[in-house]
Design an enzyme around this catalytic site. Structure first.
Site, PDB file in Angstrom:
ATOM      1  N   CYS A 193      -6.024 149.012  63.868  1.00  0.00           N
ATOM      2  CA  CYS A 193      -5.541 147.714  63.378  1.00  0.00           C
ATOM      3  C   CYS A 193      -6.256 146.576  64.117  1.00  0.00           C
ATOM      4  O   CYS A 193      -6.172 146.474  65.344  1.00  0.00           O
ATOM      5  CB  CYS A 193      -4.024 147.632  63.591  1.00  0.00           C
ATOM      6  N   CYS A 196      -3.877 144.332  66.193  1.00  0.00           N
ATOM      7  CA  CYS A 196      -3.473 144.978  67.451  1.00  0.00           C
ATOM      8  C   CYS A 196      -4.589 144.825  68.479  1.00  0.00           C
ATOM      9  O   CYS A 196      -4.330 144.524  69.655  1.00  0.00           O
ATOM     10  CB  CYS A 196      -3.174 146.466  67.235  1.00  0.00           C
ATOM     11  N   ASP A 250      -7.824 131.223  62.974  1.00  0.00           N
ATOM     12  CA  ASP A 250      -8.238 132.081  61.864  1.00  0.00           C
ATOM     13  C   ASP A 250      -9.762 132.036  61.730  1.00  0.00           C
ATOM     14  O   ASP A 250     -10.396 130.991  61.904  1.00  0.00           O
ATOM     15  CB  ASP A 250      -7.587 131.594  60.558  1.00  0.00           C
ATOM     16  N   ASN A 260       2.152 136.199  54.292  1.00  0.00           N
ATOM     17  CA  ASN A 260       1.928 137.003  53.089  1.00  0.00           C
ATOM     18  C   ASN A 260       2.382 138.426  53.376  1.00  0.00           C
ATOM     19  O   ASN A 260       1.941 139.029  54.364  1.00  0.00           O
ATOM     20  CB  ASN A 260       0.443 136.982  52.717  1.00  0.00           C
ATOM     21  N   HIS A 310       1.828 138.701  60.321  1.00  0.00           N
ATOM     22  CA  HIS A 310       1.268 137.478  60.897  1.00  0.00           C
ATOM     23  C   HIS A 310       1.788 136.259  60.153  1.00  0.00           C
ATOM     24  O   HIS A 310       2.144 136.333  58.976  1.00  0.00           O
ATOM     25  CB  HIS A 310      -0.267 137.502  60.874  1.00  0.00           C
TER      26      HIS A 310
HETATM   27  P1  5GP Z   1      -3.617 137.528  54.982  1.00  0.00           P
HETATM   28  O1  5GP Z   1      -4.543 137.423  53.814  1.00  0.00           O
HETATM   29  O2  5GP Z   1      -3.361 138.969  55.358  1.00  0.00           O
HETATM   30  O3  5GP Z   1      -2.353 136.743  54.835  1.00  0.00           O
HETATM   31  O4  5GP Z   1      -4.349 136.832  56.201  1.00  0.00           O
HETATM   32  C1  5GP Z   1      -5.273 137.450  57.023  1.00  0.00           C
HETATM   33  C2  5GP Z   1      -6.025 136.371  57.752  1.00  0.00           C
HETATM   34  O5  5GP Z   1      -6.675 136.940  58.851  1.00  0.00           O
HETATM   35  C3  5GP Z   1      -7.104 135.685  56.881  1.00  0.00           C
HETATM   36  O6  5GP Z   1      -6.839 134.283  56.842  1.00  0.00           O
HETATM   37  C4  5GP Z   1      -8.401 136.020  57.619  1.00  0.00           C
HETATM   38  O7  5GP Z   1      -9.321 134.950  57.598  1.00  0.00           O
HETATM   39  C5  5GP Z   1      -7.928 136.334  59.015  1.00  0.00           C
HETATM   40  N1  5GP Z   1      -8.741 137.308  59.742  1.00  0.00           N
HETATM   41  C6  5GP Z   1      -9.118 138.538  59.288  1.00  0.00           C
HETATM   42  N2  5GP Z   1      -9.808 139.189  60.246  1.00  0.00           N
HETATM   43  C7  5GP Z   1      -9.859 138.354  61.310  1.00  0.00           C
HETATM   44  C8  5GP Z   1     -10.430 138.480  62.614  1.00  0.00           C
HETATM   45  O8  5GP Z   1     -11.052 139.490  62.983  1.00  0.00           O
HETATM   46  N3  5GP Z   1     -10.301 137.416  63.456  1.00  0.00           N
HETATM   47  C9  5GP Z   1      -9.610 136.285  63.085  1.00  0.00           C
HETATM   48  N4  5GP Z   1      -9.531 135.303  63.979  1.00  0.00           N
HETATM   49  N5  5GP Z   1      -9.050 136.142  61.861  1.00  0.00           N
HETATM   50  C10 5GP Z   1      -9.168 137.166  61.002  1.00  0.00           C
HETATM   51 ZN    ZN Z   2      -1.435 146.106  64.344  1.00  0.00          ZN
END
Ligand code: 5GP
Ligand code: ZN
Length: 113
Positions: free
Chosen positions: A4, A7, A30, A86, A99
């Site tokens: 993950c 994590c 983000d 989400n 998150h």
């Molecule tokens: P979701 O679409 O699951 O609600 O949001 C996931 C968020 O995590 C997205 O806004 C994406 O840009 C962010 N994200 C995904 N991988 C990474 C990462 O490795 N580092 C950071 N800082 N943000 C991430």
């Molecule tokens: Zn996790």
């Protein structure tokens, strides 16, 4: 959860731009910000989504919400901000670790897409 990414951000095995951290949560910028301020607040405990929480997580969830308020203040979001989580496929959750997006410094639209 060994595979993950959130994590791994929580344990600093994957680097991130950290805004705030304590023993229960970490807040970081983000990777693809959707607004001038866009941070993510995650529990360090692996929970897949809100569907994964149980009675024992109530204090943790309260702590996250309380800290979001402090973090928003520290980021200068006095004009308002949006907190989004989400959960599951229909909501387009892409990272399966609970998150909370904290988004601000621009006018938002409602309803969301
Ligand atoms: P979701 O679409 O699951 O609600 O949001 C996931 C968020 O995590 C997205 O806004 C994406 O840009 C962010 N994200 C995904 N991988 C990474 C990462 O490795 N580092 C950071 N800082 N943000 C991430
Ligand atoms: Zn996790």
């Amino acid at each position: 959860m060994s595979d993950c990414i959130f994590c791994k951000i929580g344990t600093h095995d994957i680097p991130s731009n950290v805004v705030y951290e304590d023993d229960k949560l970490i807040c970081f910028h983000d990777l693809e910000p959707q607004a001038p301020v866009h941070v993510l607040v995650i529990p360090k405990k692996h929970l897949t989504s809100l569907d994964d929480v149980s009675e024992e997580d109530k204090e943790l969830l309260g702590h996250i919400m309380f800290k979001i308020h402090e973090i928003a203040e520290s980021l200068g979001l006095e004009g308002g901000y949006r907190v989004v989580s989400n959960n599951g496929e229909d909501a387009f959750q892409t990272v399966r670790h609970l998150h909370f997006h904290v988004i601000g410094k621009r006018k938002m639209l409602w309803p969301p897409g």
